[in-house]
Design a protein around this motif. Structure first.
Motif, mmCIF file in Angstrom:
data_model
loop_
_atom_site.group_PDB
_atom_site.id
_atom_site.type_symbol
_atom_site.label_atom_id
_atom_site.label_comp_id
_atom_site.label_asym_id
_atom_site.label_seq_id
_atom_site.Cartn_x
_atom_site.Cartn_y
_atom_site.Cartn_z
ATOM 1 N N ILE A 70 0.834 -1.203 0.000
ATOM 2 C CA ILE A 70 0.000 0.000 0.000
ATOM 3 C C ILE A 70 0.870 1.254 0.000
ATOM 4 N N TRP A 71 1.952 1.250 0.788
ATOM 5 C CA TRP A 71 2.867 2.396 0.798
ATOM 6 C C TRP A 71 3.515 2.585 -0.572
ATOM 7 N N VAL A 72 3.893 1.498 -1.212
ATOM 8 C CA VAL A 72 4.498 1.593 -2.556
ATOM 9 C C VAL A 72 3.488 2.179 -3.542
ATOM 10 N N LEU A 73 2.243 1.709 -3.468
ATOM 11 C CA LEU A 73 1.213 2.219 -4.376
ATOM 12 C C LEU A 73 1.030 3.725 -4.193
ATOM 13 N N ALA A 74 0.936 4.191 -2.958
ATOM 14 C CA ALA A 74 0.794 5.624 -2.700
ATOM 15 C C ALA A 74 2.005 6.387 -3.242
ATOM 16 N N PHE A 110 1.703 11.920 7.106
ATOM 17 C CA PHE A 110 1.115 11.681 5.780
ATOM 18 C C PHE A 110 -0.308 11.149 5.910
ATOM 19 N N LEU A 111 -0.515 10.170 6.802
ATOM 20 C CA LEU A 111 -1.855 9.611 6.988
ATOM 21 C C LEU A 111 -2.846 10.690 7.420
ATOM 22 N N GLY A 112 -2.385 11.645 8.182
ATOM 23 C CA GLY A 112 -3.249 12.731 8.614
ATOM 24 C C GLY A 112 -3.586 13.715 7.511
ATOM 25 N N SER A 113 -2.806 13.706 6.439
ATOM 26 C CA SER A 113 -3.034 14.666 5.353
ATOM 27 C C SER A 113 -3.334 13.997 4.015
ATOM 28 N N VAL A 114 -3.561 12.692 4.014
ATOM 29 C CA VAL A 114 -3.707 11.960 2.754
ATOM 30 C C VAL A 114 -4.869 12.468 1.904
ATOM 31 N N LEU A 115 -5.915 12.978 2.535
ATOM 32 C CA LEU A 115 -7.059 13.472 1.756
ATOM 33 C C LEU A 115 -6.727 14.738 0.968
ATOM 34 N N SER A 116 -5.679 15.442 1.376
ATOM 35 C CA SER A 116 -5.299 16.657 0.662
ATOM 36 C C SER A 116 -4.176 16.415 -0.352
ATOM 37 N N MET A 117 -3.716 15.180 -0.464
ATOM 38 C CA MET A 117 -2.633 14.859 -1.405
ATOM 39 C C MET A 117 -3.190 14.784 -2.824
ATOM 40 N N HIS A 118 -2.358 15.176 -3.786
ATOM 41 C CA HIS A 118 -2.782 15.195 -5.181
ATOM 42 C C HIS A 118 -1.887 14.278 -6.016
ATOM 43 N N PRO A 119 -2.432 13.168 -6.471
ATOM 44 C CA PRO A 119 -1.642 12.263 -7.311
ATOM 45 C C PRO A 119 -1.424 12.875 -8.694
ATOM 46 N N THR A 120 -0.516 12.289 -9.429
ATOM 47 C CA THR A 120 -0.318 12.732 -10.802
ATOM 48 C C THR A 120 -1.555 12.351 -11.614
ATOM 49 N N PRO A 121 -1.822 13.074 -12.694
ATOM 50 C CA PRO A 121 -3.020 12.787 -13.495
ATOM 51 C C PRO A 121 -3.128 11.333 -13.955
ATOM 52 N N SER A 122 -2.007 10.701 -14.239
ATOM 53 C CA SER A 122 -2.051 9.318 -14.730
ATOM 54 C C SER A 122 -2.369 8.312 -13.626
ATOM 55 N N HIS A 123 -2.382 8.763 -12.364
ATOM 56 C CA HIS A 123 -2.619 7.848 -11.245
ATOM 57 C C HIS A 123 -3.818 8.233 -10.384
ATOM 58 N N GLN A 124 -4.739 9.037 -10.919
ATOM 59 C CA GLN A 124 -5.901 9.456 -10.142
ATOM 60 C C GLN A 124 -6.684 8.258 -9.596
ATOM 61 N N LYS A 125 -7.041 7.332 -10.478
ATOM 62 C CA LYS A 125 -7.846 6.176 -10.058
ATOM 63 C C LYS A 125 -7.053 5.253 -9.144
ATOM 64 N N ASN A 126 -5.771 5.115 -9.418
ATOM 65 C CA ASN A 126 -4.934 4.274 -8.553
ATOM 66 C C ASN A 126 -4.842 4.864 -7.150
ATOM 67 N N PHE A 127 -4.791 6.189 -7.074
ATOM 68 C CA PHE A 127 -4.679 6.815 -5.764
ATOM 69 C C PHE A 127 -5.992 6.706 -4.988
ATOM 70 N N GLY A 135 -6.699 3.949 4.510
ATOM 71 C CA GLY A 135 -7.682 4.054 5.586
ATOM 72 C C GLY A 135 -7.627 2.854 6.504
ATOM 73 N N LEU A 136 -7.404 1.675 5.937
ATOM 74 C CA LEU A 136 -7.275 0.462 6.745
ATOM 75 C C LEU A 136 -5.979 0.466 7.539
ATOM 76 N N VAL A 137 -4.913 0.972 6.922
ATOM 77 C CA VAL A 137 -3.643 1.099 7.647
ATOM 78 C C VAL A 137 -3.850 2.025 8.842
ATOM 79 N N TYR A 138 -4.492 3.148 8.606
ATOM 80 C CA TYR A 138 -4.754 4.112 9.671
ATOM 81 C C TYR A 138 -5.557 3.457 10.806
ATOM 82 N N GLY A 139 -6.565 2.684 10.440
ATOM 83 C CA GLY A 139 -7.377 1.996 11.444
ATOM 84 C C GLY A 139 -6.600 0.953 12.225
ATOM 85 N N SER A 140 -5.530 0.443 11.641
ATOM 86 C CA SER A 140 -4.754 -0.606 12.310
ATOM 87 C C SER A 140 -3.781 -0.060 13.347
#
Length: 176
Positions: A70-74, A110-127, A135-140
């Motif tokens: 998940i960290w790699v994907l982000a 980062f987890l506290g600000s992830v909703l304000s992060m902006h992925p690159t246009p090519s990775h919008q859906k992936n993000f 969110g699951l990591v945060y809950g854990s």
């Protein structure tokens, strides 16, 4: 790396050039026991970046690998565009310059600000997928964390349930 075997997709995430390993020797045999610190710090599970884990007191289990993915994907969603590393304004550079405990703190911020992060246009859906998984990591890591211990349940709830159906069926042509 990934491949299909008897109808199942098998994958391995590795980064040999940046990984580190600390081996704790057993009096019975010189073999890994699951308590070794392995990995590239920016992508390691939060639970493996704490002092007890670094000292070899935390067993490395499957949910740590799922979290690592998940960290790699982000990371990819925020630092790469159309398959190329961004040249400027790359977020998360600080993850590369701190030790394990510093990286823990950076990831918590980062987890506290992830909703304000902006992925690159090519990775919008992936993000979008990465955010759900984060969110699951945060809950854990909360005061009353729930992390399934069964590897299949971790895979299903942390990863598979968030992957678009077309991807699960092997159709990668939809822009993901």
């Amino acid at each position: 790396m990934g491949y299909r075997l008897r109808g199942r997709f098998i994958s391995v995430l590795n980064d040999f050039d940046l990984s580190s390993i600390k081996r704790f020797l057993s009096s019975v045999e010189d073999a890994p026991k699951g308590f070794e610190r392995t990995g590239t710090v920016p992508f390691m599970s939060l639970k493996l970046l704490v002092p007890d884990a670094i000292a070899g007191k935390v067993e490395h289990v499957y949910c740590h690998d799922a979290e690592s993915f998940i960290w790699v994907l982000a990371w990819v969603c925020l630092r790469y565009g159309n398959g190329k590393l961004l040249r400027k304004n790359r977020p998360l550079d600080e993850w590369l310059t701190v030790d394990a405990q510093g990286c823990y703190k950076e990831k918590m911020a980062f987890l506290g600000s992830v909703l304000s992060m902006h992925p690159t246009p090519s990775h919008q859906k992936n993000f979008d997928v990465a955010r759900q998984c984060l969110g699951l990591v945060y809950g854990s890591i909360g005061p009353f964390p729930y992390v399934p211990m069964d590897d299949e349940e971790v895979f299903r709830t942390w990863l598979k349930n968030h992957i678009p159906e077309n991807i699960l069926q092997g159709n990668l042509s939809s822009g993901h």
